[in-house]
Motif scaffolding. Structure first.
Motif, mmCIF file in Angstrom:
data_model
loop_
_atom_site.group_PDB
_atom_site.id
_atom_site.type_symbol
_atom_site.label_atom_id
_atom_site.label_comp_id
_atom_site.label_asym_id
_atom_site.label_seq_id
_atom_site.Cartn_x
_atom_site.Cartn_y
_atom_site.Cartn_z
ATOM 1 N N PRO A 177 5.067 2.124 -8.429
ATOM 2 C CA PRO A 177 4.265 3.147 -7.749
ATOM 3 C C PRO A 177 5.009 4.463 -7.552
ATOM 4 O O PRO A 177 5.033 5.046 -6.464
ATOM 5 C CB PRO A 177 3.933 2.475 -6.408
ATOM 6 N N THR A 178 5.684 4.937 -8.600
ATOM 7 C CA THR A 178 6.366 6.230 -8.586
ATOM 8 C C THR A 178 6.005 6.951 -9.883
ATOM 9 O O THR A 178 5.229 6.445 -10.697
ATOM 10 C CB THR A 178 7.896 6.065 -8.509
ATOM 11 N N SER A 205 -0.426 4.640 -7.104
ATOM 12 C CA SER A 205 -0.844 3.270 -6.799
ATOM 13 C C SER A 205 -0.964 2.484 -8.091
ATOM 14 O O SER A 205 -1.271 3.044 -9.155
ATOM 15 C CB SER A 205 -2.181 3.260 -6.046
ATOM 16 N N LYS A 244 0.614 10.874 -4.690
ATOM 17 C CA LYS A 244 0.708 9.467 -4.308
ATOM 18 C C LYS A 244 0.360 8.610 -5.517
ATOM 19 O O LYS A 244 -0.555 8.939 -6.279
ATOM 20 C CB LYS A 244 -0.238 9.161 -3.147
ATOM 21 N N SER A 246 8.959 4.155 -2.001
ATOM 22 C CA SER A 246 8.365 2.922 -2.520
ATOM 23 C C SER A 246 9.198 1.739 -2.043
ATOM 24 O O SER A 246 10.414 1.853 -1.868
ATOM 25 C CB SER A 246 8.317 2.943 -4.055
#
Length: 441
Positions: free
Chosen positions: A231-232, A300, A298, A168
């Motif tokens: 975003p993790t 978002s 993934k 990220s």
């Protein structure tokens, strides 16, 4: 005479032979019978958690089989790889009873011998092809020794170590005069988020005996870290926001700290490996990067249900102004509320999970205008002019006085004292300015 001697000798030989044969046959049988009734294991002999002291091999095997059947009917075994859990049926594990009992030593703690069946159909090929099966089998055997009914095995221990990558990154534009912030990232260009542990900015500052910096600087640091880890799969344990958004910060991306008011920023790393946060200053942008093992999924970030609230116009009157003059003390700005949502997708793009991380609210900042006394409008009884949200304040005061717009901090986790302050401020404002359809007093 001679015949008698021969008979005597023959009788002696027969009797001696019979005695020898009887002693050999019946003596061995007696010893074998005596041995069978003796305990095979001495005192203080355990297999796993089972006490087999003074038990024969058959009795020990029966005890183990009964305990294994009881355990396997209630046990839950999970293999964890990054963010995914794979359930293993206890039927995939076999207790090697004979091997376990045969290898047990007297007077000490002995281990169970367990065999694992094929994991085909349980783990994907991308994992099973790289898996150290023998190591996993030993790990499962060790975990089962106490017959624990809930067993969790981290597969990362039995897989080749992956090279850290950038998982990220974010670029934040900072305003000028950031000497304190630049001093901080020069001293700590990298911050470690340890495996399966919580990071606290306040604790980090205290442990490293950092010089006392302003709340604004620490809030900038918290905001940078927060935006980078959004975003993790990291979990936000504690986060606060301001009453008003700072420059260059979008709604939903702020993290405010104020240690003297017990406002900290904390984040939990649920992964089995350590991740690092790297700071790189490229004026006027701060580049923040999170590095570590690649994630299985993934992530978002999206903002949803954004709503804006128009500010009110508050009119004050002063004898210091001439007719036609007007002074604007506060320009005002709209309020906003927004949800921050994190979506989790597979490598193929399939949506796995959607979670709401926060719902941030920033109240509007009201516009304050000062008019001359003779320009005071007459407000009809029915209220203000159509479409105008205006409150009239007949008093005036010093035109240069700048009212404080930050009467408190708002956040999902703020203290009750701060909530009370905000409520009192709202009550005072409502009582002072009245309602839009209320006659001026």
């Amino acid at each position: 005479m001679k015949k008698r001697q021969i008979l005597k000798i023959l009788m002696i030989v027969i009797v001696f032979s019979f005695f020898t044969y009887s002693f050999t046959y019946f003596g061995a049988t007696a010893l074998s019978t005596q041995k069978d009734v003796e305990p095979i294991f001495s005192d203080h002999t355990f297999i796993g958690t089972i006490d087999v002291s003074n038990k024969t091999k058959e009795e020990a095997e029966a005890l183990l089989e009964a305990r294994w059947n009881e355990w396997s009917s209630n046990a839950a075994v999970a293999l964890i790889h990054k963010e995914q859990a794979y359930s293993v049926s206890p039927e995939s594990l076999t207790l090697l009873t004979d091997k376990t009992v045969s290898s047990a030593s007297d007077g000490q703690q002995n281990e169970l011998s367990v065999e694992m069946k094929s994991l085909t159909g349980i783990l994907p090929d991308t994992i099973s092809n790289r898996l150290n099966v023998e190591g996993l089998e030993n790990g499962l055997t060790e975990a089962i020794q106490g017959f624990n009914e809930n067993i969790v095995i981290e597969l990362g221990r039995y897989l080749p170590q992956e090279e850290p990558i950038e998982v990220s990154s974010v670029s934040i534009k900072l305003s000028e005069n950031n000497e304190e912030f630049l001093s901080f990232i020069k001293s700590f260009p990298t911050i470690d988020l340890e495996a399966e542990s919580q990071f606290s900015l306040e604790s980090f500052v205290k442990e490293n005996e950092l010089p006392e910096l302003s709340d604004h600087t620490y809030s900038q640091i918290a905001t940078a870290i927060y935006q980078a880890i959004l975003p993790t799969n990291f979990l936000i344990s504690e986060r606060h926001i301001s009453r008003e958004l700072s420059e260059n910060i979008e709604p939903g991306s702020e993290a405010k700290v104020q240690f003297n008011k017990r406002m900290d920023f904390r984040v939990y790393n649920p992964n089995a490996s350590t991740y690092t946060i790297d700071f790189n200053w490229n004026s006027p942008y701060l580049e923040v990067t999170v590095k570590g093992e690649p994630f299985l999924y993934k992530y978002s970030i999206h903002t949803l249900d954004k709503q804006e609230f128009k500010p009110r116009t508050i009119k004050q009157f002063s004898p210091l102004l001439k007719a036609g003059q007007k002074s604007v003390i506060v320009e005002g700005s709209p309020g906003v509320i927004v949800k921050v949502v994190r979506e989790t997708h597979t490598e193929e793009g399939e949506l796995v999970k959607t979670e709401v991380l926060s719902e941030d609210f920033y109240p509007p900042v009201h516009r304050i205008e000062v008019h001359p006394l003779e320009a005071a409008p007459t407000v009809p009884e029915s209220g203000t002019a159509a479409g105008e949200d205006t409150a009239v304040l007949p008093g005036a005061g010093d035109l240069n006085a700048q009212p404080d717009q930050s009467t408190g901090e708002t956040s999902p986790g703020q203290d009750e004292g701060e909530d009370a302050t905000d409520k009192e401020a709202d009550m005072e404002e409502d009582g002072l300015f009245g309602k839009p359809n209320e006659e001026p007093k």
